[in-house]
Design a protein around this motif. Structure first.
Motif, PDB file in Angstrom:
ATOM      1  N   CYS A   1      45.133 -39.142 -23.072  1.00  0.00           N
ATOM      2  CA  CYS A   1      46.023 -39.097 -21.900  1.00  0.00           C
ATOM      3  C   CYS A   1      45.749 -37.817 -21.112  1.00  0.00           C
ATOM      4  CB  CYS A   1      47.491 -39.132 -22.344  1.00  0.00           C
ATOM      5  SG  CYS A   1      48.658 -38.956 -20.974  1.00  0.00           S
ATOM      6  N   VAL A   2      45.441 -37.984 -19.829  1.00  0.00           N
ATOM      7  CA  VAL A   2      45.212 -36.848 -18.934  1.00  0.00           C
ATOM      8  C   VAL A   2      46.414 -36.741 -17.997  1.00  0.00           C
ATOM      9  CG1 VAL A   2      43.702 -35.887 -17.149  1.00  0.00           C
ATOM     10  CG2 VAL A   2      42.722 -37.256 -19.018  1.00  0.00           C
ATOM     11  N   VAL A   3      47.033 -35.574 -17.961  1.00  0.00           N
ATOM     12  CA  VAL A   3      48.218 -35.388 -17.109  1.00  0.00           C
ATOM     13  C   VAL A   3      47.800 -34.816 -15.761  1.00  0.00           C
ATOM     14  CG1 VAL A   3      50.350 -34.047 -16.847  1.00  0.00           C
ATOM     15  CG2 VAL A   3      49.804 -35.089 -19.063  1.00  0.00           C
ATOM     16  N   LEU A   4      48.267 -35.450 -14.694  1.00  0.00           N
ATOM     17  CA  LEU A   4      48.072 -34.889 -13.353  1.00  0.00           C
ATOM     18  C   LEU A   4      49.359 -34.183 -12.965  1.00  0.00           C
ATOM     19  CD1 LEU A   4      46.425 -37.831 -13.338  1.00  0.00           C
ATOM     20  CD2 LEU A   4      45.843 -36.974 -11.075  1.00  0.00           C
ATOM     21  N   ALA A   5      49.226 -32.878 -12.681  1.00  0.00           N
ATOM     22  CA  ALA A   5      50.416 -32.067 -12.391  1.00  0.00           C
ATOM     23  C   ALA A   5      50.424 -31.649 -10.924  1.00  0.00           C
ATOM     24  CB  ALA A   5      50.421 -30.837 -13.290  1.00  0.00           C
ATOM     25  N   SER A   6      51.608 -31.263 -10.461  1.00  0.00           N
ATOM     26  CA  SER A   6      51.751 -30.750  -9.092  1.00  0.00           C
ATOM     27  C   SER A   6      51.095 -29.376  -9.004  1.00  0.00           C
ATOM     28  CB  SER A   6      53.231 -30.564  -8.762  1.00  0.00           C
ATOM     29  OG  SER A   6      53.910 -31.790  -8.760  1.00  0.00           O
ATOM     30  N   GLY A   7      50.487 -29.065  -7.850  1.00  0.00           N
ATOM     31  CA  GLY A   7      49.909 -27.737  -7.637  1.00  0.00           C
ATOM     32  C   GLY A   7      50.983 -26.677  -7.884  1.00  0.00           C
ATOM     33  N   GLY A   8      50.663 -25.662  -8.694  1.00  0.00           N
ATOM     34  CA  GLY A   8      51.628 -24.591  -8.976  1.00  0.00           C
ATOM     35  C   GLY A   8      52.284 -24.705 -10.336  1.00  0.00           C
ATOM     36  N   TYR A   9      52.418 -25.948 -10.856  1.00  0.00           N
ATOM     37  CA  TYR A   9      53.027 -26.151 -12.172  1.00  0.00           C
ATOM     38  C   TYR A   9      52.251 -25.346 -13.204  1.00  0.00           C
ATOM     39  CZ  TYR A   9      54.354 -28.472 -16.516  1.00  0.00           C
ATOM     40  OH  TYR A   9      54.792 -28.702 -17.788  1.00  0.00           O
ATOM     41  N   PRO A  10      52.827 -24.678 -14.195  1.00  0.00           N
ATOM     42  CA  PRO A  10      54.237 -24.764 -14.617  1.00  0.00           C
ATOM     43  C   PRO A  10      55.177 -23.805 -13.899  1.00  0.00           C
ATOM     44  CG  PRO A  10      53.015 -23.410 -16.163  1.00  0.00           C
ATOM     45  CD  PRO A  10      52.028 -23.870 -15.127  1.00  0.00           C
ATOM     46  N   GLU A  11      54.684 -23.133 -12.831  1.00  0.00           N
ATOM     47  CA  GLU A  11      55.619 -22.321 -12.051  1.00  0.00           C
ATOM     48  C   GLU A  11      56.069 -23.180 -10.858  1.00  0.00           C
ATOM     49  OE1 GLU A  11      55.230 -18.008 -13.164  1.00  0.00           O
ATOM     50  OE2 GLU A  11      53.191 -18.475 -12.503  1.00  0.00           O
TER      51      GLU A  11
ATOM     52  N   ARG B   1      38.260 -41.230 -23.467  1.00  0.00           N
ATOM     53  CA  ARG B   1      38.246 -40.104 -22.538  1.00  0.00           C
ATOM     54  C   ARG B   1      37.519 -40.490 -21.243  1.00  0.00           C
ATOM     55  NH1 ARG B   1      34.622 -36.342 -21.897  1.00  0.00           N
ATOM     56  NH2 ARG B   1      35.561 -34.582 -20.838  1.00  0.00           N
ATOM     57  N   GLU B   2      36.365 -41.133 -21.415  1.00  0.00           N
ATOM     58  CA  GLU B   2      35.576 -41.558 -20.258  1.00  0.00           C
ATOM     59  C   GLU B   2      36.407 -42.503 -19.377  1.00  0.00           C
ATOM     60  OE1 GLU B   2      31.526 -43.882 -20.276  1.00  0.00           O
ATOM     61  OE2 GLU B   2      31.520 -42.168 -21.665  1.00  0.00           O
ATOM     62  N   LYS B   3      37.086 -43.446 -20.008  1.00  0.00           N
ATOM     63  CA  LYS B   3      37.902 -44.403 -19.241  1.00  0.00           C
ATOM     64  C   LYS B   3      39.052 -43.684 -18.541  1.00  0.00           C
ATOM     65  CE  LYS B   3      37.104 -48.399 -22.172  1.00  0.00           C
ATOM     66  NZ  LYS B   3      37.689 -49.490 -22.915  1.00  0.00           N
ATOM     67  N   ALA B   4      39.687 -42.757 -19.249  1.00  0.00           N
ATOM     68  CA  ALA B   4      40.844 -42.057 -18.653  1.00  0.00           C
ATOM     69  C   ALA B   4      40.393 -41.263 -17.422  1.00  0.00           C
ATOM     70  CB  ALA B   4      41.493 -41.136 -19.688  1.00  0.00           C
ATOM     71  N   TYR B   5      39.294 -40.516 -17.563  1.00  0.00           N
ATOM     72  CA  TYR B   5      38.857 -39.684 -16.420  1.00  0.00           C
ATOM     73  C   TYR B   5      38.370 -40.526 -15.246  1.00  0.00           C
ATOM     74  CZ  TYR B   5      39.770 -35.146 -18.435  1.00  0.00           C
ATOM     75  OH  TYR B   5      40.415 -34.046 -18.923  1.00  0.00           O
ATOM     76  N   LYS B   6      37.808 -41.692 -15.530  1.00  0.00           N
ATOM     77  CA  LYS B   6      37.389 -42.574 -14.438  1.00  0.00           C
ATOM     78  C   LYS B   6      38.636 -43.034 -13.668  1.00  0.00           C
ATOM     79  CE  LYS B   6      34.803 -46.777 -13.687  1.00  0.00           C
ATOM     80  NZ  LYS B   6      34.879 -48.076 -14.350  1.00  0.00           N
TER      81      LYS B   6
ATOM     82  N   PHE C   1      47.019 -37.274  -5.005  1.00  0.00           N
ATOM     83  CA  PHE C   1      48.070 -36.616  -4.213  1.00  0.00           C
ATOM     84  C   PHE C   1      47.630 -35.183  -3.935  1.00  0.00           C
ATOM     85  CE2 PHE C   1      49.983 -34.309  -7.815  1.00  0.00           C
ATOM     86  CZ  PHE C   1      49.709 -35.130  -8.909  1.00  0.00           C
ATOM     87  N   ALA C   2      48.108 -34.622  -2.832  1.00  0.00           N
ATOM     88  CA  ALA C   2      47.662 -33.297  -2.406  1.00  0.00           C
ATOM     89  C   ALA C   2      48.007 -32.264  -3.471  1.00  0.00           C
ATOM     90  CB  ALA C   2      48.321 -32.931  -1.072  1.00  0.00           C
ATOM     91  N   LYS C   3      47.081 -31.366  -3.705  1.00  0.00           N
ATOM     92  CA  LYS C   3      47.216 -30.241  -4.639  1.00  0.00           C
ATOM     93  C   LYS C   3      47.374 -30.661  -6.104  1.00  0.00           C
ATOM     94  CE  LYS C   3      49.278 -27.115  -1.244  1.00  0.00           C
ATOM     95  NZ  LYS C   3      50.581 -26.646  -0.830  1.00  0.00           N
ATOM     96  N   ALA C   4      46.982 -31.894  -6.417  1.00  0.00           N
ATOM     97  CA  ALA C   4      47.071 -32.330  -7.822  1.00  0.00           C
ATOM     98  C   ALA C   4      46.172 -31.446  -8.672  1.00  0.00           C
ATOM     99  CB  ALA C   4      46.604 -33.778  -7.951  1.00  0.00           C
ATOM    100  N   HIS C   5      46.602 -31.085  -9.847  1.00  0.00           N
ATOM    101  CA  HIS C   5      45.661 -30.438 -10.758  1.00  0.00           C
ATOM    102  C   HIS C   5      45.757 -31.027 -12.149  1.00  0.00           C
ATOM    103  CE1 HIS C   5      47.648 -27.492 -13.471  1.00  0.00           C
ATOM    104  NE2 HIS C   5      48.575 -27.407 -12.548  1.00  0.00           N
ATOM    105  N   TYR C   6      44.605 -31.122 -12.783  1.00  0.00           N
ATOM    106  CA  TYR C   6      44.549 -31.663 -14.138  1.00  0.00           C
ATOM    107  C   TYR C   6      43.415 -30.974 -14.882  1.00  0.00           C
ATOM    108  CZ  TYR C   6      40.747 -34.492 -12.185  1.00  0.00           C
ATOM    109  OH  TYR C   6      39.589 -34.890 -11.575  1.00  0.00           O
ATOM    110  N   ARG C   7      43.529 -30.949 -16.193  1.00  0.00           N
ATOM    111  CA  ARG C   7      42.463 -30.351 -16.996  1.00  0.00           C
ATOM    112  C   ARG C   7      41.302 -31.328 -17.131  1.00  0.00           C
ATOM    113  NH1 ARG C   7      44.537 -26.627 -21.904  1.00  0.00           N
ATOM    114  NH2 ARG C   7      42.406 -27.191 -22.546  1.00  0.00           N
ATOM    115  N   LYS C   8      40.087 -30.771 -17.123  1.00  0.00           N
ATOM    116  CA  LYS C   8      38.889 -31.626 -17.193  1.00  0.00           C
ATOM    117  C   LYS C   8      38.398 -31.749 -18.636  1.00  0.00           C
ATOM    118  CE  LYS C   8      38.680 -31.151 -12.549  1.00  0.00           C
ATOM    119  NZ  LYS C   8      39.835 -30.269 -12.384  1.00  0.00           N
ATOM    120  N   ASP C   9      39.091 -31.055 -19.557  1.00  0.00           N
ATOM    121  CA  ASP C   9      38.553 -30.970 -20.924  1.00  0.00           C
ATOM    122  C   ASP C   9      39.473 -31.606 -21.973  1.00  0.00           C
ATOM    123  OD1 ASP C   9      40.619 -29.147 -20.792  1.00  0.00           O
ATOM    124  OD2 ASP C   9      39.525 -27.501 -21.731  1.00  0.00           O
ATOM    125  N   ILE C  10      40.311 -32.547 -21.541  1.00  0.00           N
ATOM    126  CA  ILE C  10      41.191 -33.198 -22.518  1.00  0.00           C
ATOM    127  C   ILE C  10      40.334 -34.060 -23.461  1.00  0.00           C
ATOM    128  CG2 ILE C  10      43.171 -34.755 -22.859  1.00  0.00           C
ATOM    129  CD1 ILE C  10      43.849 -32.115 -21.330  1.00  0.00           C
TER     130      ILE C  10
END
Ligand code: AMP
Ligand code: GLY
Length: 418
Positions: free
Chosen positions: A331-341, A393-398, A405-414
């Motif tokens: 599971c890859v989480v897409l977070a809002s830009g700035g999170y966790p602040e 992992r390959e399927k999730a990242y695809k 959404f604008a400013k989305a951030h997620y880790r590339k190494d899950i």
């Protein structure tokens, strides 16, 4: 059967998703839910801490047979006890049992009393004594707010100066409000983390398949601690021998310890474990399903989740035959830009077509005038299901490429780390 799920995150979406597959469940309600949950459940706009309104709602919906309380705050408040006192069947631990998560000072003292392996620690309610202690402590050192802090109340300090700032933020400036007026100062443990969620009815405790979380905000475990940026299941490092040892030395003793303290635990008990070179130790307990662990564990559960919840409530978990799929999940989480602040809400989201073997779990989303928008720090969790972790992992990242959404951030190494 009709079921009400309390909560609004990715975990609750995963619980609803599994309950929706049950042949026993005809109707699902979720309170307050989110835009994704609204596709499979009727969402009710009442807050999770509004106990009186929740009781009124259940009194007016007599066909609801079960309420599942998923998040920490209502559990710590005693929502399960309140619902039961009004004659409603509820899944989740009592207020007394939830203390194992709601107070780290309590959980540490429990582990100490019952010889459950954990990091060495000291507890402080006085800032001066805490500052004195950290002057001569070994570093890195871990400082934790006693109470609930959305997974953000843990600060790893490299120097005494950092430790003093963390103590000041928690104990004087009130960064985590009351949760930080008492702190735990803990030995730093080196090792790999594994999450083991267990169903427990007070007599029987059944570990679910293992998983691993990625708590730091950025790749390579950099940045602040978050509620969790991604998970995979099974763990790559947790062997059957370890599982057996943890079951006899940690899992079962914890259930008995809670019983001995008159805090019988019924629900999901989460063991955050650190595999150190001096043995396996408990980092933390949660009195609930983990988030985003649930988004990789429940998709692998073949057994009917409603039956499991029902058995836990009636204390006949020993009757359930658990079946898990051999698949792996990431599971890859897409977070809002700035999170966790700080972060913005209300940012439009688009989700393209998704393949089979992908589940899009909504966490912080809402629908405003028909438009899907962000409504929280962690926004979407994309779970890929495959024959092994690499394929999942390959399927999730695809699929992540189709969520925008604008400013989305997620880790590339899950799912890459061990
Ligand atoms: P907790 O809420 O206690 O699980 O802490 C959140 C995260 O902080 C854990 O998942 C670990 O990554 C890290 N952490 C907590 N306690 C320790 C410790 N004693 N040593 C090293 N890392 C820790
Ligand atoms: N993912 C960690 C937690 O749910 O607390």
């Amino acid at each position: 059967m009709q079921v009400l799920v309390i909560g609004s995150g990715g975990r609750e979406h995963a619980i609803c998703h599994s309950l929706a597959k049950s042949s026993k469940v005809d109707k699902l309600y979720c309170l307050p839910g989110n835009a994704g949950i609204a596709e499979i459940a009727e969402c009710v706009s009442i807050g999770v801490m509004e106990a009186d309104k929740i009781v009124d709602f259940l009194n007016n919906h007599k066909d609801i047979n079960m309420t599942v309380v998923a998040p920490d705050d209502p559990l710590a408040m005693g929502l399960v006890d309140i619902l039961e006192s009004h004659g409603h069947r509820a899944f989740g631990p009592s207020k007394a049992a939830s203390l194992i998560e709601a107070s780290k000072a309590y959980s540490k003292s429990l582990m100490q009393k019952y010889n459950i392996p954990t990091a060495y620690y000291r507890e402080f309610s006085d800032i001066d004594l805490a500052c004195e202690y950290v002057k001569s402590a070994e570093y890195p050192l871990v400082i934790k707010a006693d109470g609930l802090a959305l997974g953000k109340g843990v600060i790893i300090c490299e120097t005494a100066t950092e430790a003093k700032i963390a103590l000041h933020d928690m104990m004087v400036a009130g960064k985590f409000s009351d949760a930080g007026s008492k702190v735990i100062v803990e030995e730093f443990l080196h090792g790999r983390e594994v999450s083991i969620l267990c169903f427990v009815d007070g007599k029987t405790i059944v570990p679910m398949v293992s998983s691993q979380d990625h708590k730091r905000a950025f790749d390579n475990d950099e940045g602040l601690n978050t509620g969790g940026m991604g998970t995979f299941s099974p763990s790559k490092i947790y062997t059957d021998d370890m599982a057996e040892q943890v079951y006899t030395e940690i899992i079962v003793p914890t259930m008995h310890a809670l019983n001995s303290e008159d805090r019988k635990f019924k629900g999901v008990l989460y063991f955050g474990l650190m595999l150190t070179d001096k043995g396996i130790k408990v980092l933390e307990y949660n009195a609930r399903f983990g988030d985003p662990e649930t988004q990789v564990v429940l998709p692998r559960l073949i057994t009917d989740l409603y039956d499991v919840f029902d058995a836990v409530i009636d204390e006949r978990l020993d009757e359930i035959n658990f079946e898990w799929s051999d698949n792996a999940t990431v599971c890859v989480v897409l977070a809002s830009g700035g999170y966790p602040e700080n972060y913005e809400k209300g940012v439009p989201i688009t989700i393209g077509d998704v393949d089979d073997d992908i589940i899009i779990y909504h966490a912080g989303t809402a629908r405003v005038g028909g438009q899907l928008v962000t409504n929280g720090g962690r926004v979407i969790g994309v779970t890929g299901i495959g024959a092994d972790i690499d394929q999942a992992r390959e399927k999730a990242y695809k699929a992540v490429q189709n969520v925008k959404f604008a400013k989305a951030h997620y880790r590339k190494d899950i799912g890459i780390k061990l």
